[in-house]
Design a protein around this motif. Structure first.
Motif, PDB file in Angstrom:
ATOM      1  N   TYR A 153     -26.664 -74.613 -27.711  1.00 43.81           N
ATOM      2  CA  TYR A 153     -25.166 -74.525 -27.211  1.00 43.81           C
ATOM      3  C   TYR A 153     -24.476 -75.829 -27.683  1.00 43.81           C
ATOM      4  O   TYR A 153     -24.925 -76.827 -27.086  1.00 43.81           O
ATOM      5  CB  TYR A 153     -25.120 -74.273 -25.817  1.00 43.81           C
TER       6      TYR A 153
ATOM      7  N   GLU B 111     -17.785 -78.411 -27.118  1.00 45.95           N
ATOM      8  CA  GLU B 111     -16.647 -78.390 -27.786  1.00 45.95           C
ATOM      9  C   GLU B 111     -16.273 -79.603 -29.021  1.00 45.95           C
ATOM     10  O   GLU B 111     -15.872 -79.406 -29.678  1.00 45.95           O
ATOM     11  CB  GLU B 111     -15.333 -78.506 -26.615  1.00 45.95           C
TER      12      GLU B 111
ATOM     13  N   THR C 166     -21.355 -71.682 -29.874  1.00 50.69           N
ATOM     14  CA  THR C 166     -20.702 -72.784 -29.711  1.00 50.69           C
ATOM     15  C   THR C 166     -19.632 -72.532 -28.398  1.00 50.69           C
ATOM     16  O   THR C 166     -19.358 -71.333 -27.933  1.00 50.69           O
ATOM     17  CB  THR C 166     -19.373 -73.214 -30.825  1.00 50.69           C
TER      18      THR C 166
ATOM     19  N   GLN D  47     -16.642 -72.804 -28.020  1.00 49.00           N
ATOM     20  CA  GLN D  47     -15.471 -72.267 -28.742  1.00 49.00           C
ATOM     21  C   GLN D  47     -15.720 -70.690 -28.678  1.00 49.00           C
ATOM     22  O   GLN D  47     -15.267 -70.126 -28.265  1.00 49.00           O
ATOM     23  CB  GLN D  47     -14.838 -72.799 -29.764  1.00 49.00           C
ATOM     24  N   ASP D  48     -16.896 -70.336 -29.353  1.00 43.40           N
ATOM     25  CA  ASP D  48     -17.384 -68.828 -29.464  1.00 43.40           C
ATOM     26  C   ASP D  48     -17.401 -68.254 -28.033  1.00 43.40           C
ATOM     27  O   ASP D  48     -17.412 -67.078 -27.885  1.00 43.40           O
ATOM     28  CB  ASP D  48     -18.640 -68.843 -30.333  1.00 43.40           C
ATOM     29  N   ASP D  49     -18.053 -69.063 -27.248  1.00 45.23           N
ATOM     30  CA  ASP D  49     -18.003 -68.728 -25.682  1.00 45.23           C
ATOM     31  C   ASP D  49     -16.906 -68.549 -24.995  1.00 45.23           C
ATOM     32  O   ASP D  49     -16.912 -68.399 -23.700  1.00 45.23           O
ATOM     33  CB  ASP D  49     -19.370 -69.446 -25.045  1.00 45.23           C
ATOM     34  N   GLY D  50     -15.806 -68.889 -25.459  1.00 45.52           N
ATOM     35  CA  GLY D  50     -14.310 -69.060 -24.978  1.00 45.52           C
ATOM     36  C   GLY D  50     -14.574 -70.063 -23.574  1.00 45.52           C
ATOM     37  O   GLY D  50     -13.716 -70.007 -22.358  1.00 45.52           O
ATOM     38  N   ARG D  51     -14.958 -71.200 -23.981  1.00 45.45           N
ATOM     39  CA  ARG D  51     -15.284 -72.446 -23.239  1.00 45.45           C
ATOM     40  C   ARG D  51     -14.472 -73.691 -23.614  1.00 45.45           C
ATOM     41  O   ARG D  51     -14.868 -74.709 -23.437  1.00 45.45           O
ATOM     42  CB  ARG D  51     -16.812 -72.655 -22.805  1.00 45.45           C
ATOM     43  N   ARG D  52     -13.288 -73.412 -24.228  1.00 45.35           N
ATOM     44  CA  ARG D  52     -12.620 -74.642 -24.622  1.00 45.35           C
ATOM     45  C   ARG D  52     -12.373 -75.372 -23.476  1.00 45.35           C
ATOM     46  O   ARG D  52     -11.807 -74.749 -22.413  1.00 45.35           O
ATOM     47  CB  ARG D  52     -11.335 -74.113 -25.345  1.00 45.35           C
TER      48      ARG D  52
ATOM     49  N   THR E  18     -13.651 -76.921 -21.122  1.00 46.22           N
ATOM     50  CA  THR E  18     -14.395 -76.707 -19.880  1.00 46.22           C
ATOM     51  C   THR E  18     -15.204 -77.922 -19.782  1.00 46.22           C
ATOM     52  O   THR E  18     -15.536 -78.544 -20.443  1.00 46.22           O
ATOM     53  CB  THR E  18     -15.319 -75.406 -20.109  1.00 46.22           C
TER      54      THR E  18
ATOM     55  N   ARG F 148     -23.729 -73.469 -17.919  1.00 38.04           N
ATOM     56  CA  ARG F 148     -23.601 -72.143 -18.752  1.00 38.04           C
ATOM     57  C   ARG F 148     -24.696 -72.075 -19.705  1.00 38.04           C
ATOM     58  O   ARG F 148     -25.534 -71.229 -19.965  1.00 38.04           O
ATOM     59  CB  ARG F 148     -22.109 -72.117 -19.676  1.00 38.04           C
TER      60      ARG F 148
END
Length: 110
Positions: free
Chosen positions: A4, A7, A26, A28-33, A35, A43
């Protein structure tokens, strides 16, 4: 290894790690910008993935505080992304997901 990338870890290095056979998700791909690191670590652990980051100090602190995780790889910044990925790949050889924390350093320049 299933990884994983947080960012701050560079996408070109992620691409190289994937080329070397690693399954890398990533933030970013996981929607965790944007974070916070403790949430990223949790996560990644929930997904059974080791975190790969340039932000070693924060993750090492979490490791030392006893946070649950599936591995942490902190690397020194290096713009030679293929070489960075190869060093990480070599450091992961023989490891399985677990509560380990390793540092991958850029070689010293003469």
């Amino acid at each position: 290894m299933i990884l994983y990338a947080d960012e701050d870890f560079p996408l070109p290095a992620v691409v190289e790690l994937r080329r070397l056979g690693h399954d890398v998700l990533t933030a970013q791909d996981d929607g965790r910008r944007r974070t916070p690191d403790p949430i990223i670590l949790a996560r990644a652990h929930a997904l059974g993935r080791a975190v790969v980051t340039y932000n070693g100090w924060d993750y090492v602190r979490l490791h030392r505080q006893g946070a649950d995780h599936s591995g942490i790889i902190s690397a020194t910044k290096d713009d030679d992304f293929p070489a960075l990925a190869v060093r990480i790949h070599a450091a992961l050889a023989g490891l399985t997901p677990g509560r380990w924390c390793i540092r991958v350093n850029r070689p010293a320049t003469p």
